[in-house]
Write an enzyme that holds these catalytic residues in place. Structure first.
Site, mmCIF file in Angstrom:
data_model
loop_
_atom_site.group_PDB
_atom_site.id
_atom_site.type_symbol
_atom_site.label_atom_id
_atom_site.label_comp_id
_atom_site.label_asym_id
_atom_site.label_seq_id
_atom_site.Cartn_x
_atom_site.Cartn_y
_atom_site.Cartn_z
ATOM 1 N N LYS A 20 23.611 -23.495 -54.065
ATOM 2 C CA LYS A 20 24.833 -23.411 -53.255
ATOM 3 C C LYS A 20 26.025 -23.696 -54.168
ATOM 4 O O LYS A 20 26.305 -24.837 -54.529
ATOM 5 C CB LYS A 20 24.835 -24.418 -52.104
ATOM 6 C CG LYS A 20 25.994 -24.132 -51.151
ATOM 7 C CD LYS A 20 26.644 -25.358 -50.561
ATOM 8 C CE LYS A 20 27.732 -25.984 -51.347
ATOM 9 N NZ LYS A 20 28.978 -25.213 -51.529
ATOM 10 N N GLY A 27 25.365 -27.165 -47.707
ATOM 11 C CA GLY A 27 24.954 -28.260 -48.592
ATOM 12 C C GLY A 27 24.186 -29.321 -47.828
ATOM 13 O O GLY A 27 23.160 -29.832 -48.288
ATOM 14 N N GLU A 82 25.531 -35.902 -60.796
ATOM 15 C CA GLU A 82 26.499 -35.879 -61.906
ATOM 16 C C GLU A 82 27.868 -35.985 -61.264
ATOM 17 O O GLU A 82 28.350 -35.020 -60.667
ATOM 18 C CB GLU A 82 26.396 -34.560 -62.685
ATOM 19 C CG GLU A 82 25.039 -34.302 -63.280
ATOM 20 C CD GLU A 82 24.716 -35.206 -64.452
ATOM 21 O OE1 GLU A 82 25.586 -35.985 -64.880
ATOM 22 O OE2 GLU A 82 23.573 -35.140 -64.933
ATOM 23 N N CYS A 104 34.733 -33.393 -66.029
ATOM 24 C CA CYS A 104 34.296 -34.734 -65.625
ATOM 25 C C CYS A 104 34.282 -35.698 -66.798
ATOM 26 O O CYS A 104 34.387 -36.894 -66.605
ATOM 27 C CB CYS A 104 32.934 -34.648 -64.971
ATOM 28 S SG CYS A 104 31.840 -33.593 -65.877
ATOM 29 N N GLU A 136 39.745 -41.262 -60.954
ATOM 30 C CA GLU A 136 39.691 -39.984 -61.650
ATOM 31 C C GLU A 136 40.848 -39.114 -61.163
ATOM 32 O O GLU A 136 41.021 -38.929 -59.967
ATOM 33 C CB GLU A 136 38.360 -39.304 -61.325
ATOM 34 C CG GLU A 136 38.167 -38.026 -62.090
ATOM 35 C CD GLU A 136 36.786 -37.450 -61.852
ATOM 36 O OE1 GLU A 136 36.379 -37.331 -60.688
ATOM 37 O OE2 GLU A 136 36.125 -37.116 -62.841
HETATM 38 P P1 NAP Z 1 32.945 -32.066 -54.285
HETATM 39 O O1 NAP Z 1 33.972 -31.963 -53.237
HETATM 40 O O2 NAP Z 1 32.146 -33.287 -54.374
HETATM 41 O O3 NAP Z 1 32.009 -30.779 -54.121
HETATM 42 C C1 NAP Z 1 30.955 -30.461 -54.985
HETATM 43 C C2 NAP Z 1 29.966 -29.575 -54.254
HETATM 44 O O4 NAP Z 1 29.373 -30.301 -53.181
HETATM 45 C C3 NAP Z 1 30.590 -28.339 -53.630
HETATM 46 O O5 NAP Z 1 29.679 -27.272 -53.723
HETATM 47 C C4 NAP Z 1 30.791 -28.780 -52.199
HETATM 48 O O6 NAP Z 1 30.871 -27.719 -51.288
HETATM 49 C C5 NAP Z 1 29.542 -29.597 -51.966
HETATM 50 N N1 NAP Z 1 29.612 -30.548 -50.857
HETATM 51 C C6 NAP Z 1 30.710 -31.092 -50.279
HETATM 52 N N2 NAP Z 1 30.358 -31.916 -49.262
HETATM 53 C C7 NAP Z 1 28.998 -31.879 -49.182
HETATM 54 C C8 NAP Z 1 28.037 -32.511 -48.336
HETATM 55 N N3 NAP Z 1 28.403 -33.353 -47.364
HETATM 56 N N4 NAP Z 1 26.726 -32.236 -48.530
HETATM 57 C C9 NAP Z 1 26.335 -31.406 -49.519
HETATM 58 N N5 NAP Z 1 27.195 -30.774 -50.341
HETATM 59 C C10 NAP Z 1 28.519 -31.018 -50.190
HETATM 60 O O7 NAP Z 1 33.526 -31.921 -55.724
HETATM 61 P P2 NAP Z 1 34.581 -30.840 -56.180
HETATM 62 O O8 NAP Z 1 35.844 -31.184 -55.486
HETATM 63 O O9 NAP Z 1 34.034 -29.510 -56.017
HETATM 64 O O10 NAP Z 1 34.630 -31.145 -57.775
HETATM 65 C C11 NAP Z 1 35.447 -32.130 -58.361
HETATM 66 C C12 NAP Z 1 34.687 -33.410 -58.639
HETATM 67 O O11 NAP Z 1 33.449 -33.134 -59.299
HETATM 68 C C13 NAP Z 1 35.398 -34.350 -59.559
HETATM 69 O O12 NAP Z 1 35.395 -35.640 -58.988
HETATM 70 C C14 NAP Z 1 34.573 -34.351 -60.853
HETATM 71 O O13 NAP Z 1 34.534 -35.513 -61.609
HETATM 72 C C15 NAP Z 1 33.234 -34.043 -60.375
HETATM 73 N N6 NAP Z 1 32.475 -33.388 -61.455
HETATM 74 C C16 NAP Z 1 31.490 -34.076 -62.096
HETATM 75 C C17 NAP Z 1 30.780 -33.486 -63.128
HETATM 76 C C18 NAP Z 1 29.669 -34.178 -63.857
HETATM 77 O O14 NAP Z 1 28.888 -33.525 -64.529
HETATM 78 N N7 NAP Z 1 29.545 -35.478 -63.773
HETATM 79 C C19 NAP Z 1 31.085 -32.182 -63.479
HETATM 80 C C20 NAP Z 1 32.111 -31.524 -62.816
HETATM 81 C C21 NAP Z 1 32.788 -32.133 -61.788
HETATM 82 P P3 NAP Z 1 32.266 -26.997 -50.874
HETATM 83 O O15 NAP Z 1 33.365 -27.633 -51.650
HETATM 84 O O16 NAP Z 1 32.012 -25.593 -51.231
HETATM 85 O O17 NAP Z 1 32.420 -27.178 -49.415
#
Ligand code: NAP
Ligand code: MG
Length: 471
Positions: free
Chosen positions: A174, A211, A249, A286, A378
């Site tokens: 997904k 998700g 992650e 990240c 962050e």
């Molecule tokens: P996010 O809002 O946490 O979303 C990540 C993924 O999870 C998306 O596909 C999102 O779907 C999905 N998701 C959201 N709510 C969910 C739930 N309740 N159950 C299952 N899946 C769910 O993160 P983002 O805003 O896309 O990305 C930014 C963040 O990612 C930053 O905080 C960054 O640090 C972190 N990040 C970490 C790494 C690492 O390797 N440590 C790498 C890159 C980014 P939708 O958004 O499509 O609805």
């Protein structure tokens, strides 16, 4: 102005076929132009059921496929991605906003390197070992649900999917709703590489719906998630109900630590590389080195160097936009007075921003209070904080003063001193004196940056169960 390409994706990739999606349509916006650049159909609950069932059914055969055949299949996938590298780069340029050069280099070439490293690791992976009268086997976990973020639309998918397929697990992906288009092109690559039906499945849709359905599904054996720490916490909680394994992650607040003995020449390199790392991908990585910790007596020198380095990141050319209006608002909240503490002061000035697109000015804030919101949370935007330390011990304490533990950097003219400090940083990665990213090294975080490791040998191990057979 060139007419915008609108990529239409009505079909989902499930069980080796393209099938019409049963969910609602979703528009994908180009964050650099604010125009629609794609329309996809999302997965319905029935589509998710079908994908998990297909992955479950494909598991027995794929996990029993000889390692050499799995490696050959992944090399074919790699060849198709390499052949279509410009197509992938164009998609990522449109859906994520990265400037063309970055869309190709960071977003496509890096994951190609990860595939190479992971296939090499597969060919020598210790699937079996021995302890006394026990044979120790590593067996793929089963069905892996991969849930990925928008910041690196191809790379974040590759680092999960390729090690899982290498191990012999099967995958339901997904991708992020803001950037799902690269995943469709990847599904086409899997299809033309001739992977067996059901081994890789694509179900785009929102995190809260698709998700969540995957996280709760009893047919999913491991959830591999990359994204924000709050969503990671929620996924860990939901997965706990079925004791489903999770790899997380999450966010980071990585520190670049300059030790007291650092020469002027190395200091200049440290500041330049830290600024480049922090602003990479619009600050949306990240592992961004978002805190620069320097000896108090060098602050004036560092401020000057950092401001000069930041000035080279012109929004709209070298610096891309943030992913969305919402994200821009969030990043701007960190630039409000007080966010960095009482003494915080910006050492960069205002710059012209393009008329369209979610751009923010590259910003360096100095004299940041280590306990302030700016130093603790962050930002996920091009904002670097400079903090001062009274001693090398103080610098280590400041670096470790974080709920996160993903990356970090250390700089010292004395390599041994730098390596000693690398050992004291509570993070999953540390780069000494500007060393390069290694696409074969394990990637993951300490503390609230997550659990588990991705990429290469450790990424393969992360999706394996361990069995002891006595004889
Ligand atoms: P996010 O809002 O946490 O979303 C990540 C993924 O999870 C998306 O596909 C999102 O779907 C999905 N998701 C959201 N709510 C969910 C739930 N309740 N159950 C299952 N899946 C769910 O993160 P983002 O805003 O896309 O990305 C930014 C963040 O990612 C930053 O905080 C960054 O640090 C972190 N990040 C970490 C790494 C690492 O390797 N440590 C790498 C890159 C980014 P939708 O958004 O499509 O609805
Ligand atoms: Mg989000």
């Amino acid at each position: 102005m060139a007419e915008q390409t609108v990529q239409r994706e009505k079909d989902l990739y499930i069980d080796g076929r393209w099938v019409p999606g049963g969910g609602a349509d979703l528009e994908v916006e180009n964050p650099a132009t604010e125009e629609v650049t794609g329309v996809i159909t999302q997965a319905s609950p029935a589509d998710v059921e079908a994908a998990v069932a297909a992955a479950g059914a494909a598991f027995a055969e794929w996990s029993a496929t000889p390692v050499a055949e799995r490696a050959a299949a992944l090399r074919r996938v790699r060849a198709v991605i390499a052949e279509r590298a410009d197509v992938f780069a164009d998609i990522i340029h449109r859906e994520q906003g990265s400037p063309p050069k970055l869309a190709r280099g960071l977003h496509v070439d890096t994951p190609l390197g990860v595939i190479d490293a992971t296939v090499e690791a597969l060919e020598r992976f210790p699937f079996s070992g021995r302890i006394g009268n026990s044979e120790i086997r590593r067996e793929p976990v089963g069905v892996v649900a991969a849930i990925t973020p928008w910041n690196l639309p191809l790379h974040q998918v590759i680092v999960k999917v390729v090690p899982a397929l290498a191990a012999g697990a099967t995958v339901v992906l997904k991708p992020a709703g803001l950037t799902p288009l690269a995943a469709f092109e990847l599904a086409r690559a899997f299809d033309s590489a001739g992977l067996p039906a059901g081994v890789f499945n694509l179900v785009p849709g929102s995190g809260r719906v698709v998700g969540d359905q995957l996280t709760r599904h009893e047919g999913v054996d491991q959830v591999s998630f990359t994204g924000s720490t709050p969503v990671g916490r929620r996924i860990a909680g939901v997965a706990a109900e079925t004791l489903t394994r999770v790899t997380l992650e999450l966010g980071g607040k990585s520190a670049s630590v300059v030790l007291a003995d650092t020469s002027d020449e190395l200091l200049a390199k440290a500041v330049k590389i830290t600024v480049a790392n922090c602003f990479l991908n619009g600050g949306q990585t990240c592992t961004a080195l978002s805190r620069l910790v320097v000896p108090k007596g060098r602050l004036g020198q560092v401020e000057e160097l950092a401001a000069a380095a930041a000035a080279k990141y012109e929004p709209g050319s070298r610096l891309g936009p943030l992913i969305s209006a919402e994200q821009r608002k969030e990043v701007e909240s960190f630039l409000a007075p007080g966010a960095g503490g009482r003494d915080a002061v910006a050492v960069t000035g205002p710059v012209a921003l393009p008329d369209r697109g979610y751009f923010v000015a590259p910003t360096v804030v100095s004299r940041v209070d280590p306990d302030s919101r700016l130093a603790q949370e962050e930002v996920f935007g091009p904002v670097l904080s400079i903090l001062t330390a009274d001693s090398d011990d103080d610098a280590v304490a400041i670096a470790n003063n974080s709920i996160y533990g993903l990356g970090g950097a250390v700089w010292s003219t004395d390599d041994d001193a730098a390596l000693a400090v690398a050992g004291r940083l509570r993070t999953g990665q540390v780069d000494v004196n500007g060393a390069a990213f290694n696409p074969a090294a394990p990637f993951g975080g300490y503390k609230q940056s997550g659990t588990g490791r991705e990429i290469g040998e450790y990424g393969i191990a992360d999706v394996c169960e361990i069995k002891a057979v006595q004889r």
